[in-house]
Motif scaffolding. Structure first.
Motif, PDB file in Angstrom:
ATOM      1  N   PHE A   2       0.844  -1.188   0.000  1.00 35.04           N
ATOM      2  CA  PHE A   2       0.000   0.000   0.000  1.00 35.04           C
ATOM      3  C   PHE A   2       0.885   1.245   0.000  1.00 35.04           C
ATOM      4  O   PHE A   2       2.025   1.210   0.455  1.00 35.04           O
ATOM      5  N   VAL A   3       0.329   2.338  -0.514  1.00 36.27           N
ATOM      6  CA  VAL A   3       1.030   3.620  -0.485  1.00 36.27           C
ATOM      7  C   VAL A   3       0.147   4.608   0.266  1.00 36.27           C
ATOM      8  O   VAL A   3      -1.070   4.649   0.078  1.00 36.27           O
ATOM      9  N   ALA A   4       0.772   5.386   1.158  1.00 34.75           N
ATOM     10  CA  ALA A   4       0.033   6.357   1.967  1.00 34.75           C
ATOM     11  C   ALA A   4       0.602   7.757   1.729  1.00 34.75           C
ATOM     12  O   ALA A   4       1.821   7.953   1.737  1.00 34.75           O
ATOM     13  N   ASN A   5      -0.286   8.706   1.503  1.00 34.78           N
ATOM     14  CA  ASN A   5       0.069  10.116   1.369  1.00 34.78           C
ATOM     15  C   ASN A   5      -0.736  10.922   2.385  1.00 34.78           C
ATOM     16  O   ASN A   5      -1.790  10.486   2.835  1.00 34.78           O
ATOM     17  N   THR A   6      -0.254  12.103   2.697  1.00 36.87           N
ATOM     18  CA  THR A   6      -1.035  12.984   3.574  1.00 36.87           C
ATOM     19  C   THR A   6      -1.797  13.988   2.712  1.00 36.87           C
ATOM     20  O   THR A   6      -1.264  14.489   1.714  1.00 36.87           O
ATOM     21  N   ASN A   7      -3.059  14.257   3.103  1.00 36.81           N
ATOM     22  CA  ASN A   7      -3.861  15.225   2.371  1.00 36.81           C
ATOM     23  C   ASN A   7      -3.620  16.633   2.907  1.00 36.81           C
ATOM     24  O   ASN A   7      -2.716  16.850   3.732  1.00 36.81           O
ATOM     25  N   GLU A   8      -4.440  17.587   2.451  1.00 36.47           N
ATOM     26  CA  GLU A   8      -4.247  18.991   2.844  1.00 36.47           C
ATOM     27  C   GLU A   8      -4.393  19.196   4.350  1.00 36.47           C
ATOM     28  O   GLU A   8      -3.840  20.142   4.911  1.00 36.47           O
ATOM     29  N   ASP A   9      -5.144  18.303   4.985  1.00 37.58           N
ATOM     30  CA  ASP A   9      -5.345  18.424   6.431  1.00 37.58           C
ATOM     31  C   ASP A   9      -4.320  17.631   7.234  1.00 37.58           C
ATOM     32  O   ASP A   9      -4.442  17.511   8.464  1.00 37.58           O
ATOM     33  N   GLY A  10      -3.314  17.075   6.544  1.00 37.05           N
ATOM     34  CA  GLY A  10      -2.287  16.308   7.225  1.00 37.05           C
ATOM     35  C   GLY A  10      -2.720  14.909   7.608  1.00 37.05           C
ATOM     36  O   GLY A  10      -2.043  14.238   8.392  1.00 37.05           O
ATOM     37  N   GLU A  11      -3.839  14.440   7.041  1.00 39.30           N
ATOM     38  CA  GLU A  11      -4.345  13.105   7.366  1.00 39.30           C
ATOM     39  C   GLU A  11      -3.848  12.097   6.333  1.00 39.30           C
ATOM     40  O   GLU A  11      -3.697  12.412   5.155  1.00 39.30           O
TER      41      GLU A  11
END
Length: 665
Positions: free
Chosen positions: A366-375
């Motif tokens: 899996f790949v995880a990124n943070t969104n604009e809210d840092g989530e």
């Protein structure tokens, strides 16, 4: 004779008692090995205990425990066999049906897996795990039907008959890799009670430039500094490759003492004595380290208290060469299952493997990124990176969209290393420019290319053709122009395209040395009122005038020969004016427009296009009243309709828009 029978009966009872005692001891030994994670040893003990056990209930329990051990070591085919055995023997907990469905899914036996999920859901209505399993089958079929652009291949020169996994590139370069292996060259010659293979060690492989292939892997070091009689593996390297943190599992009399992280550094090709990384309590399992790109954070795997269940990914801030205050990455990343083998790419993306997040079976990457809210936002890498088997331990070459990962998918000889590459997207535009009247290609046409990425180019056609390489995520306009012709344009858009694409288009320049018909201009019968559909056609003329801002034109209206000359002249003049009025209403400068009605005085000359459409007409025929009267009634109606037309001709090509000066303030 009676005493002999009594002795035989006593002997039989003693054998039964001893067998029962033996089975019980084997069962206890198996349970102990199972509890401490020595699954291979537990499998041997369970199988022996099951063969000696006479009690049907215990044999049922042994079948379930065997299935669990096989599931833990990733042998899903054998796990499914024993789950079925336990279910057939009446194992009371529906979890056996659920795990059987999971194993069937991993074996790609989707039809039977779906049946087992549904049986499980009948026993435990609304259970999220069963519903997720059914959804995973649907998603798997979707991922396989729509694969990503990754190209993967097993690395045959590196892989062995034993397990090879968890690669890491030295210095982020693609020509040297350190990985974990249980191959025969490993220094730890004891058989692991977890996997049944020799203890793992760290190996190095380099890519031979001359032979263009990976050379035979060698032990990372042979002086028992890093590779010892215990197990070593799953490492992370600093950006220079000089510091390494790796996993070590110590054994005492073949009993595992847990996994720990050790740090070492390299100087002139020699590794220093490893030092234990004090990141958690002494009894806490820590494994699978991964540096952040700036090496200030260490990610690792642990089952310490405070997690989400199973093995979780944690992070610890570094200071002065040590790491402390570990923090769990939280429930978006971690689950009640196992999350392992973290890797942080130089662009900040976090990669990891999980057997709980929605996947294709076993462990998926899996790949995880943070969104604009840092989530965190987690996504499955899809097919072909993932498979129904175990896929884990990914590593990227620095700055590039390629690397290696580990998998035991179909075709592997166990855990094998695979290379992956996302080929660059190539976008190409090619066009041909034609004379709209003659159909011939036009040489020497100027083509101007404007792109949203700042592209502003001019090129000339050669043999009527032009070609250009396009950039991704860009919108382009192509404008073709040459003296004596109206311009034409085309567009290409690479924004959001997932695959390479060739854009091909034909452009047609209309010559301005003859009148140009405006198609589909219709009026009320005997009137100059434009019909609604005519306004749609006239909007095309508006665009032509906007795209050719220096031309002035004469709007020419023509009638057929029916009616008096004066009536036809007046009608055509009013029709021409109504078109001009519409163009002015749409914002065209009146100075660029002249309305002229010609009545029936300018019969149409048949063009190449008309001649190909009507077999009773030849090119250059003039549709005079005399010519039309020789035709059949049906043909006469067609010819008269052709004469009833609205055209325009270019009067000049040097118009310059003048703007009133702003008033003084």
């Amino acid at each position: 004779m009676g005493m002999k029978l009594i002795r035989l009966a006593l002997l039989f009872l003693i054998v039964l008692f001893l067998a029962s005692c033996g089975a019980s001891k084997l069962g206890r030994d198996a349970l102990l090995a199972h509890d401490i994670g020595e699954y291979y040893k537990a499998i041997e003990k369970y199988r022996k205990a099951s063969r000696k056990e006479k009690d049907r209930t215990k044999r049922m329990e042994y079948a379930f425990s065997l299935a669990e051990c096989y599931r833990y070591i990733g042998d899903y085919e054998m796990a499914a066999l024993y789950y079925k055995n336990a279910i057939r023997r009446g194992y009371p907990d529906p979890i056996a049906i659920y795990y059987n469905a999971e194993m069937l899914r991993a074996a790609q036996d989707y039809e039977e897996a779906i049946e087992n999920y549904r049986i499980f859901l009948d026993s435990v209505p609304g259970d999220e795990r069963g519903q997720a399993g059914l959804e995973a089958i649907r998603k798997t079929q979707e991922w396989v039907a729509h694969p990503t652009r990754h190209i993967i291949n097993p690395i045959k020169e590196i892989n062995s008959r034993e397990s090879d996994y968890a690669p890491v590139f030295v210095g982020g370069r693609d020509n040297e890799v350190i990985f974990t292996s249980t191959r025969k060259a490993a220094t730890g010659k004891k058989e692991s009670m977890i996997t049944g293979q020799d203890y793992a060690d760290l190996f190095r492989a380099t890519f031979g430039i001359q032979r263009q292939k990976w050379e035979e892997p060698k032990l990372l070091e042979e002086n028992f500094v890093i590779n010892t009689g215990d197990e070593e593996g799953a490492a992370t390297l600093s950006s220079t490759g000089e510091q390494m943190i790796f996993t070590r599992c110590r054994y005492e009399k073949t009993q595992a003492m847990g996994t720990e992280l050790y740090s070492t550094s390299q100087s002139r090709g020699n590794w220093s004595e490893p030092i234990k990384v004090q990141i958690a309590g002494d009894s806490i399992v820590t494994a699978h380290p991964a540096f952040s790109p700036d090496e200030t954070v260490l990610y690792f795997v642990s089952d310490m208290p405070g997690g989400q269940g199973g093995k979780d990914i944690w992070m610890a801030q570094g200071s002065g060469g040590s790491f402390s205050n570990p923090v769990n990455l939280g429930p978006v990343i971690n689950t009640p299952g196992d999350e392992m083998f973290p890797f942080v790419r130089d662009n900040g993306e976090l990669y990891f493997s999980s057997n709980y997040h929605m996947g294709m079976g076993g462990f998926d990457i899996f790949v995880a990124n943070t969104n604009e809210d840092g989530e965190w936002v987690v996504n499955n890498m899809g097919s072909p990176m993932n498979s129904p088997g175990d896929d884990f331990g990914i590593a990227f070459v620095q700055g590039e969209n390629k690397g290696m990962f580990s998998s035991n998918r179909k075709g592997s000889r166990g855990d094998d290393l695979y290379s992956f590459l996302v080929p660059p997207k190539i976008f190409q535009a090619s066009g041909e420019v034609f004379d709209k009247e003659s159909g011939n290609k036009i040489d020497g046409v100027t083509v101007r290319i404007i792109g949203t990425d700042g592209t502003n180019l001019k090129m000339r056609t050669k043999n009527g053709k032009f070609q250009l390489k396009l950039q991704p995520e860009t919108e382009y306009i192509f404008a073709a122009f040459k003296d004596g012709y109206l311009r034409d344009k085309a567009a290409a858009n690479t924004i959001g395209l997932e695959d390479s694409k060739d854009f091909t288009f034909d452009m047609y320049l209309t010559p301005t040395d003859a009148p140009i018909k405006v198609e589909n201009i219709n009026y009320e019968f005997g009137s100059w009122e434009l019909l609604p559909e005519s306004k749609v056609a006239l909007d095309t003329l508006v665009q032509i005038l906007i795209f050719n801002p220096t031309i002035t034109i004469e709007l020419m209206a023509h009638t057929d020969h029916v009616g008096s000359d004066q009536f036809n002249f007046d009608l055509s003049q009013k029709r021409a004016q109504s078109v001009v009025d519409y163009l002015i209403e749409k914002g065209i400068n009146p100075q660029r427009l002249v309305a002229k009605g010609y009545g029936e005085t300018w019969p149409k000359t048949v063009t190449r296009e008309m001649a190909s459409k009507y077999d009773f007409l030849k090119r250059n025929d003039e549709l005079t009243e005399e010519f039309i009267n020789q035709l059949t009634p049906e043909q006469q109606g067609i010819a008269e309709a052709i004469n009833r037309r609205t055209e325009f001709r270019v009067l000049s090509t040097d118009f310059i828009q003048k703007y009133d000066a702003e008033p003084e303030r």
